[in-house]
Design a protein around this motif. Structure first.
Motif, PDB file in Angstrom:
ATOM      1  N   GLU A 138      -4.406   3.537  -4.485  1.00 36.59           N
ATOM      2  CA  GLU A 138      -5.524   4.474  -4.493  1.00 36.59           C
ATOM      3  C   GLU A 138      -5.701   5.044  -3.079  1.00 36.59           C
ATOM      4  OE1 GLU A 138      -8.926   2.438  -5.942  1.00 36.59           O
ATOM      5  OE2 GLU A 138      -8.115   2.151  -7.958  1.00 36.59           O
ATOM      6  N   GLY A 139      -6.317   6.200  -2.993  1.00 35.42           N
ATOM      7  CA  GLY A 139      -6.610   6.759  -1.681  1.00 35.42           C
ATOM      8  C   GLY A 139      -5.611   7.781  -1.186  1.00 35.42           C
ATOM      9  N   LYS A 143      -0.493   7.127   2.502  1.00 39.67           N
ATOM     10  CA  LYS A 143      -0.172   5.717   2.743  1.00 39.67           C
ATOM     11  C   LYS A 143       1.166   5.351   2.110  1.00 39.67           C
ATOM     12  CE  LYS A 143      -2.100   1.070   2.220  1.00 39.67           C
ATOM     13  NZ  LYS A 143      -3.232   0.267   1.685  1.00 39.67           N
TER      14      LYS A 143
END
Length: 209
Positions: A138-139, A143
């Motif tokens: 998530e996010g 990343k």
């Protein structure tokens, strides 16, 4: 009164261990450290992936399928986005064997099995076997992209761009599915495993014929 000299030897072992894990956690390296330990376990061969006999799948296509009855293929209608931001329809991979691995950057077992998956990927014909490394982080994509670039992996990595298909739900992560060219799930592995084995390579190549 005698004063005892301070010595690191006098520190209890559990305190040292706790301190080390504390530092690893605070620096975000605990996932990598645990993954490295689990990678060593995989290298022993105690957790090789289970695949059915290719003859069993060929003669009885329903024997090892997890695909919903009447569905055109597993994951029909599902959309993904690659690390370049391009949307890809899962159905566009039909006709190839699909090696689908569901993973996340925060998951030590996922990190542990990735090198052997990458090794398997480099041995397969991309015209016959499609790899889908599906991140459920998530996010955002940043990343995930940073992680993949740092590791130097070249297999295709995606993130979900639509509702997750019910047939890909699992109680564990990582989970790996092998899907036949006609869209049937013929193998499912929950938890980490060693995939670059003679059995898995022969199974994938046998399905691709």
């Amino acid at each position: 009164m005698n004063k005892k000299k301070f010595s690191i030897k006098n520190i209890p072992g559990w305190v040292v261990t706790l301190a080390i894990f504390g530092v690893l956690y605070l620096t975000g390296l605990h996932t990598e450290a645990i993954g490295q330990v689990q990678r060593i376990l995989l290298a022993t061969g105690i957790k090789n992936a289970d695949v059915p006999a290719i003859d069993e799948v060929s003669t009885n296509p329903e024997a090892a399928t997890y695909t919903s009855a009447g569905a055109p293929m597993a994951g029909a209608g599902f959309k993904m986005v690659d690390l370049n931001g391009k949307t890809v329809a899962f159905e566009s991979l039909k006709g190839k064997v699909i090696f689908l691995n569901i993973w996340a950057t925060w998951c030590p077992p996922c990190i542990a099995e990735m090198p052997n998956i990458h090794s398997l990927y480099k041995k397969m014909d991309p015209n016959k076997v499609a790899f889908v490394m599906l991140s459920v982080d998530e996010g955002g994509m940043g990343k995930v992209k940073k992680f993949i670039d740092k590791k130097g992996y070249t297999f295709p990595v995606y993130m979900p761009a639509s509702q997750f298909p019910q047939e890909f739900y699992s109680t564990a992560i990582p989970t790996t599915f092998i899907i036949s060219p006609d869209g049937k799930i013929v193998a499912k592995q929950e938890g980490m495993a060693e995939y670059d084995t003679k059995e898995v390579r022969e199974f994938l190549m046998g399905l691709a014929k």
